[in-house]
Design a protein around this motif. Sequence first.
Motif, mmCIF file in Angstrom:
data_model
loop_
_atom_site.group_PDB
_atom_site.id
_atom_site.type_symbol
_atom_site.label_atom_id
_atom_site.label_comp_id
_atom_site.label_asym_id
_atom_site.label_seq_id
_atom_site.Cartn_x
_atom_site.Cartn_y
_atom_site.Cartn_z
ATOM 1 N N HIS A 53 41.500 44.341 30.035
ATOM 2 C CA HIS A 53 42.272 43.527 30.971
ATOM 3 C C HIS A 53 43.479 42.886 30.285
ATOM 4 O O HIS A 53 44.562 42.776 30.867
ATOM 5 C CB HIS A 53 41.359 42.451 31.566
ATOM 6 N N GLU A 54 43.295 42.473 29.028
ATOM 7 C CA GLU A 54 44.359 41.753 28.316
ATOM 8 C C GLU A 54 45.408 42.666 27.697
ATOM 9 O O GLU A 54 46.497 42.203 27.342
ATOM 10 C CB GLU A 54 43.746 40.877 27.214
ATOM 11 N N SER A 55 45.090 43.949 27.529
ATOM 12 C CA SER A 55 46.061 44.863 26.922
ATOM 13 C C SER A 55 47.330 44.914 27.770
ATOM 14 O O SER A 55 47.265 45.147 28.976
ATOM 15 C CB SER A 55 45.460 46.266 26.814
ATOM 16 N N CYS A 56 48.485 44.735 27.122
ATOM 17 C CA CYS A 56 49.746 44.758 27.878
ATOM 18 C C CYS A 56 50.198 46.198 28.130
ATOM 19 O O CYS A 56 51.094 46.425 28.936
ATOM 20 C CB CYS A 56 50.822 43.965 27.138
ATOM 21 N N GLY A 57 49.619 47.148 27.408
ATOM 22 C CA GLY A 57 49.928 48.553 27.658
ATOM 23 C C GLY A 57 51.076 49.114 26.854
ATOM 24 O O GLY A 57 51.434 50.280 27.017
ATOM 25 N N GLN A 58 51.644 48.304 25.976
ATOM 26 C CA GLN A 58 52.814 48.792 25.234
ATOM 27 C C GLN A 58 52.460 49.878 24.222
ATOM 28 O O GLN A 58 53.224 50.819 24.032
ATOM 29 C CB GLN A 58 53.496 47.614 24.537
ATOM 30 N N CYS A 59 51.309 49.735 23.538
ATOM 31 C CA CYS A 59 50.906 50.753 22.549
ATOM 32 C C CYS A 59 49.866 51.685 23.159
ATOM 33 O O CYS A 59 48.879 51.222 23.726
ATOM 34 C CB CYS A 59 50.267 50.115 21.321
ATOM 35 N N PRO A 61 47.450 53.572 21.721
ATOM 36 C CA PRO A 61 46.051 53.432 21.279
ATOM 37 C C PRO A 61 45.328 52.265 21.949
ATOM 38 O O PRO A 61 44.145 52.377 22.289
ATOM 39 C CB PRO A 61 46.175 53.196 19.759
ATOM 40 N N CYS A 62 46.032 51.160 22.144
ATOM 41 C CA CYS A 62 45.406 50.000 22.790
ATOM 42 C C CYS A 62 45.269 50.223 24.289
ATOM 43 O O CYS A 62 44.210 50.008 24.870
ATOM 44 C CB CYS A 62 46.226 48.746 22.480
ATOM 45 N N ARG A 63 46.338 50.682 24.921
ATOM 46 C CA ARG A 63 46.308 50.884 26.381
ATOM 47 C C ARG A 63 45.215 51.866 26.782
ATOM 48 O O ARG A 63 44.401 51.600 27.660
ATOM 49 C CB ARG A 63 47.673 51.395 26.860
ATOM 50 N N ILE A 101 50.886 47.399 17.556
ATOM 51 C CA ILE A 101 51.919 46.478 17.056
ATOM 52 C C ILE A 101 51.503 45.020 17.127
ATOM 53 O O ILE A 101 52.195 44.170 16.589
ATOM 54 C CB ILE A 101 53.263 46.686 17.785
ATOM 55 N N CYS A 102 50.404 44.703 17.786
ATOM 56 C CA CYS A 102 49.923 43.323 17.730
ATOM 57 C C CYS A 102 48.420 43.335 17.446
ATOM 58 O O CYS A 102 47.774 44.372 17.448
ATOM 59 C CB CYS A 102 50.274 42.531 19.004
ATOM 60 N N ALA A 103 47.887 42.158 17.228
ATOM 61 C CA ALA A 103 46.506 42.045 16.759
ATOM 62 C C ALA A 103 45.469 42.293 17.844
ATOM 63 O O ALA A 103 44.277 42.399 17.544
ATOM 64 C CB ALA A 103 46.287 40.660 16.150
ATOM 65 N N LEU A 104 45.885 42.404 19.102
ATOM 66 C CA LEU A 104 44.885 42.604 20.159
ATOM 67 C C LEU A 104 44.152 43.925 19.988
ATOM 68 O O LEU A 104 42.956 44.025 20.251
ATOM 69 C CB LEU A 104 45.520 42.516 21.549
ATOM 70 N N GLY A 105 44.863 44.938 19.525
ATOM 71 C CA GLY A 105 44.211 46.229 19.312
ATOM 72 C C GLY A 105 43.095 46.119 18.283
ATOM 73 O O GLY A 105 41.974 46.596 18.500
ATOM 74 N N ASP A 106 43.398 45.488 17.159
ATOM 75 C CA ASP A 106 42.373 45.287 16.128
ATOM 76 C C ASP A 106 41.226 44.440 16.659
ATOM 77 O O ASP A 106 40.052 44.702 16.376
ATOM 78 C CB ASP A 106 42.972 44.594 14.896
HETATM 79 S S1 SF4 Z 1 48.137 46.067 20.759
HETATM 80 FE FE1 SF4 Z 1 49.238 44.326 21.655
HETATM 81 S S2 SF4 Z 1 51.275 45.131 22.096
HETATM 82 FE FE2 SF4 Z 1 49.948 46.906 21.826
HETATM 83 S S3 SF4 Z 1 49.246 47.414 23.927
HETATM 84 FE FE3 SF4 Z 1 47.708 46.071 22.963
HETATM 85 S S4 SF4 Z 1 48.258 44.024 23.675
HETATM 86 FE FE4 SF4 Z 1 50.055 45.327 23.984
#
Ligand code: SF4
Length: 138
Positions: A53-59, A61-63, A101-106
């Motif tokens: 839900h929190e993923s912004c979708g920019q990357c 791997p995270c999206r 590119i941000c810590a949410l993925g990790d």
């Molecule tokens: S890692 Fe951060 S910037 Fe990349 S999609 Fe996830 S929330 Fe967005």
Amino acid sequence: MPVLPANIMMECTMDYDSIAKAGSMLGSGAVIVMDETRCMVKSLLRLSYFYMHESCGQCTPCREGTGWLWRMMDRIEHGKGRPEDIDLLNSVADNIQGRTICALGDAAAMPVRAFIKHYREEFVHHIEHKTCMVPSYI
Ligand code: SF4
């Protein structure tokens, strides 16, 4: 952050260095405590929903990865898990961690590996018996 079982936590002194040495992180200093009545499969399902839900979708791997983590956890929780899903969860987490590119993925990936490392038997039980192994869990 990676989850730690009670026997490891009881050896810690609740400071940043101690928790890091035990294999997790204190982050902002918040701690979630789950007792033995808590289903760890359902806990990871809830956590994976949060990160999807929190993923912004920019990357990519995270999206894509957070969505797949949630979908796999949802099928395991609801009795449709496959034996290979446990390794697949680890593989998806590996493909997210360190590639965003941000810590949410990790943050989405690290708990997956720790839940499986410390509570693998609960995931196996869910897949084999299509139900929770924690008797008092409702
Ligand atoms: S890692 Fe951060 S910037 Fe990349 S999609 Fe996830 S929330 Fe967005």
